[in-house]
Design a protein around this motif. Sequence first.
Motif, PDB file in Angstrom:
ATOM      1  N   UNK A  44      50.975  37.927  29.422  1.00 56.34           N
ATOM      2  CA  UNK A  44      51.774  39.132  29.148  1.00 56.34           C
ATOM      3  C   UNK A  44      53.672  39.247  28.889  1.00 56.34           C
ATOM      4  N   UNK A  45      54.187  37.940  29.211  1.00 54.09           N
ATOM      5  CA  UNK A  45      54.678  37.633  28.615  1.00 54.09           C
ATOM      6  C   UNK A  45      55.016  37.295  27.216  1.00 54.09           C
ATOM      7  N   UNK A  46      53.745  36.477  27.035  1.00 47.85           N
ATOM      8  CA  UNK A  46      53.500  36.035  25.926  1.00 47.85           C
ATOM      9  C   UNK A  46      53.096  37.136  24.519  1.00 47.85           C
ATOM     10  N   UNK A  47      52.095  38.133  25.434  1.00 45.57           N
ATOM     11  CA  UNK A  47      52.060  39.464  24.137  1.00 45.57           C
ATOM     12  C   UNK A  47      52.529  40.170  23.879  1.00 45.57           C
ATOM     13  N   UNK A  48      53.804  39.605  25.113  1.00 44.62           N
ATOM     14  CA  UNK A  48      55.388  40.829  24.804  1.00 44.62           C
ATOM     15  C   UNK A  48      56.262  40.271  24.002  1.00 44.62           C
ATOM     16  N   UNK A  49      56.052  38.405  23.627  1.00 49.41           N
ATOM     17  CA  UNK A  49      57.301  38.607  22.842  1.00 49.41           C
ATOM     18  C   UNK A  49      58.063  37.699  23.728  1.00 49.41           C
ATOM     19  N   UNK A  50      57.806  37.595  24.985  1.00 50.02           N
ATOM     20  CA  UNK A  50      58.726  36.532  25.384  1.00 50.02           C
ATOM     21  C   UNK A  50      58.449  35.378  25.574  1.00 50.02           C
ATOM     22  N   UNK A  51      59.889  34.668  26.238  1.00 49.52           N
ATOM     23  CA  UNK A  51      59.892  32.142  25.704  1.00 49.52           C
ATOM     24  C   UNK A  51      59.308  32.329  27.493  1.00 49.52           C
ATOM     25  N   UNK A  52      58.363  31.746  27.661  1.00 47.82           N
ATOM     26  CA  UNK A  52      57.471  31.308  29.113  1.00 47.82           C
ATOM     27  C   UNK A  52      57.892  30.259  29.220  1.00 47.82           C
ATOM     28  N   UNK A  53      58.308  29.671  29.936  1.00 44.10           N
ATOM     29  CA  UNK A  53      58.919  28.548  31.122  1.00 44.10           C
ATOM     30  C   UNK A  53      57.419  28.118  31.658  1.00 44.10           C
ATOM     31  N   UNK A  54      56.815  26.831  31.644  1.00 45.23           N
ATOM     32  CA  UNK A  54      55.881  26.424  32.324  1.00 45.23           C
ATOM     33  C   UNK A  54      56.911  24.701  33.434  1.00 45.23           C
ATOM     34  N   UNK A  55      56.138  25.138  34.677  1.00 46.49           N
ATOM     35  CA  UNK A  55      57.171  24.149  35.616  1.00 46.49           C
ATOM     36  C   UNK A  55      56.182  23.324  35.689  1.00 46.49           C
ATOM     37  N   UNK A  97      69.900  53.183  18.086  1.00 41.97           N
ATOM     38  CA  UNK A  97      69.910  51.425  18.392  1.00 41.97           C
ATOM     39  C   UNK A  97      70.639  50.971  20.214  1.00 41.97           C
ATOM     40  N   UNK A  98      71.358  51.700  20.183  1.00 37.80           N
ATOM     41  CA  UNK A  98      71.637  50.956  21.644  1.00 37.80           C
ATOM     42  C   UNK A  98      71.150  51.732  22.841  1.00 37.80           C
ATOM     43  N   UNK A  99      70.049  52.201  22.222  1.00 40.23           N
ATOM     44  CA  UNK A  99      68.910  52.539  23.524  1.00 40.23           C
ATOM     45  C   UNK A  99      67.564  52.369  23.169  1.00 40.23           C
ATOM     46  N   UNK A 100      67.658  51.313  22.369  1.00 41.88           N
ATOM     47  CA  UNK A 100      66.292  50.481  21.765  1.00 41.88           C
ATOM     48  C   UNK A 100      66.003  49.819  22.777  1.00 41.88           C
ATOM     49  N   UNK A 101      64.967  49.306  23.419  1.00 42.04           N
ATOM     50  CA  UNK A 101      64.338  48.034  24.265  1.00 42.04           C
ATOM     51  C   UNK A 101      63.864  46.744  23.353  1.00 42.04           C
ATOM     52  N   UNK A 102      64.025  45.935  24.019  1.00 42.00           N
ATOM     53  CA  UNK A 102      63.107  45.238  23.793  1.00 42.00           C
ATOM     54  C   UNK A 102      61.901  45.761  24.173  1.00 42.00           C
ATOM     55  N   UNK A 103      60.708  44.663  23.960  1.00 41.33           N
ATOM     56  CA  UNK A 103      58.985  45.022  24.546  1.00 41.33           C
ATOM     57  C   UNK A 103      59.276  44.334  25.769  1.00 41.33           C
ATOM     58  N   UNK A 104      58.232  45.150  26.393  1.00 39.22           N
ATOM     59  CA  UNK A 104      57.871  44.975  27.784  1.00 39.22           C
ATOM     60  C   UNK A 104      59.019  45.444  28.526  1.00 39.22           C
ATOM     61  N   UNK A 105      60.175  45.851  28.244  1.00 42.70           N
ATOM     62  CA  UNK A 105      61.103  46.130  29.126  1.00 42.70           C
ATOM     63  C   UNK A 105      61.105  47.865  29.698  1.00 42.70           C
ATOM     64  N   UNK A 106      61.460  48.652  30.609  1.00 40.10           N
ATOM     65  CA  UNK A 106      62.016  49.949  30.954  1.00 40.10           C
ATOM     66  C   UNK A 106      63.079  49.863  31.693  1.00 40.10           C
ATOM     67  N   UNK A 118      53.960  51.789  23.600  1.00 43.16           N
ATOM     68  CA  UNK A 118      54.576  50.840  23.168  1.00 43.16           C
ATOM     69  C   UNK A 118      54.203  50.646  24.996  1.00 43.16           C
ATOM     70  N   UNK A 119      52.837  49.045  25.510  1.00 38.88           N
ATOM     71  CA  UNK A 119      52.765  49.233  26.451  1.00 38.88           C
ATOM     72  C   UNK A 119      53.296  48.645  27.598  1.00 38.88           C
ATOM     73  N   UNK A 120      53.267  48.485  28.707  1.00 44.17           N
ATOM     74  CA  UNK A 120      54.368  47.793  29.433  1.00 44.17           C
ATOM     75  C   UNK A 120      53.601  47.304  30.350  1.00 44.17           C
ATOM     76  N   UNK A 121      52.459  47.666  30.894  1.00 43.68           N
ATOM     77  CA  UNK A 121      51.869  46.274  31.472  1.00 43.68           C
ATOM     78  C   UNK A 121      50.455  46.663  30.964  1.00 43.68           C
ATOM     79  N   UNK A 122      49.872  45.155  29.918  1.00 40.20           N
ATOM     80  CA  UNK A 122      48.862  45.221  29.896  1.00 40.20           C
ATOM     81  C   UNK A 122      47.336  44.579  31.012  1.00 40.20           C
ATOM     82  N   UNK A 123      46.102  45.316  29.635  1.00 39.68           N
ATOM     83  CA  UNK A 123      45.171  44.649  31.358  1.00 39.68           C
ATOM     84  C   UNK A 123      43.988  43.267  30.825  1.00 39.68           C
ATOM     85  N   UNK A 124      43.990  42.576  31.438  1.00 43.05           N
ATOM     86  CA  UNK A 124      43.859  41.571  31.666  1.00 43.05           C
ATOM     87  C   UNK A 124      42.315  41.059  31.407  1.00 43.05           C
ATOM     88  N   UNK A 125      41.549  40.125  30.931  1.00 35.99           N
ATOM     89  CA  UNK A 125      39.846  39.905  31.651  1.00 35.99           C
ATOM     90  C   UNK A 125      40.183  38.400  31.912  1.00 35.99           C
TER      91      UNK A 125
END
Length: 389
Positions: A91-102, A28-37, A161-168
């Motif tokens: 990439x942040x939205x697909x991984x479940x991150x919070x994206x703040x747009x300015x 449990x300590x070593x398990x990382x959040x999606x999109x992290x390594x 898990x995929x670290x970097x997705x491919x987009x079109x």
Amino acid sequence: MSFVKRNVVLSAARPATATSATAAQTKSEKQLQPGLRPSPVDGRLTTSTGTSSLDQLLAGHGGLPLGTSLLIEEQGTTDFSGTILRYYAAEGLVQGHQVHVLGYPADWKHQLPGLAAPDKKGKAAQPMAPPEDKMKIAWRYESLGNNQNAAAARGEASPGATFCHSFDLGRRLAVSSCPGVVHPMPSTGPPTLDRISNSQTPSPFKAIIKHLRTQLETSAPTTIHRLVIPSLLSPSLYAAGCGQPSEVLQFLHGLRALLREHSTRLTALITLPTFLFPRSSGLVRWMELLCDGVVELIPLPATPAVAAPTDTKTVDQPQGLLKVHALPVYHEKGGGGAATSSFRENLSFSLSASKGLVIKPYSLPPMVEEEKPKKENSPASTVKDGIDF
């Protein structure tokens, strides 16, 4: 002579319950959040920018380290940096991150590129089953080929898990189906070109820093946040008061403090149009010092397309040059082997709808001498070296 394992400690076996509890706690300590390594350089957590070639450029960390910012400068009126921002947010939205747009309105999330269709031709090969018969002499080399166990030992994410997705770019991302959330930031003020009449208006940068700090403190400790700042100081997105050095430098100071305070949860990607604010000015140099990484995009002049658009040689032609001015450095050894080579190489980039932004070393095409057309109907000359035979 027999082969016997050495360095084996003979001790009493622990109870099964205690061993299982310890293993579960370690897992449990070593398990990382999606999109992290973890970074291969120093083990700090990294996240992807959405562009694989840009991840490999960042000082050998294989991604953007958490708690850092990246400034992308662009010459001319093109929008290659805006495309990198879209990949970063998608990439942040697909991984479940919070994206703040300015600066951008809330409808900007509908312009993000969608996930690329999986390649049916390039199916992943199934792993071969380990042989039942093993050599007794090679017992210490059994775990070298097991990538899953090695990844788990280093604390990486699951192999699936995929670290970097491919987009079109030809598709649009379904934001409603993504686990991540887009948070619009407070308004940056009414855009105007009149800097004299609105020079006394208060800058919204302080409200933005306060809002971002509140979002970080009220969210869960394991939530990853991404900050998108497009075209900083552009009069089309920001009020006239934002262009004052006292305002923008204080904003970058406050953002740098948030990045250091939340060094395992926050990253930022900033773009700057250098045709409005050149690098020769002191303000831009101070802004570069307050960012951890600085990359400059120099688009090449467009040439008329001679070949068909489907020609692979035409598609792979570089569309601009890329200069690396600064990369994140975390210790006295320099922060990774890729940092020194990236500064010395001449890099170029190309953008396509399917492959995205590809960064590679720049090289001039080989020069092909034009063959002179042979005269078929010309009579054979009998003159040689000025002598007529």
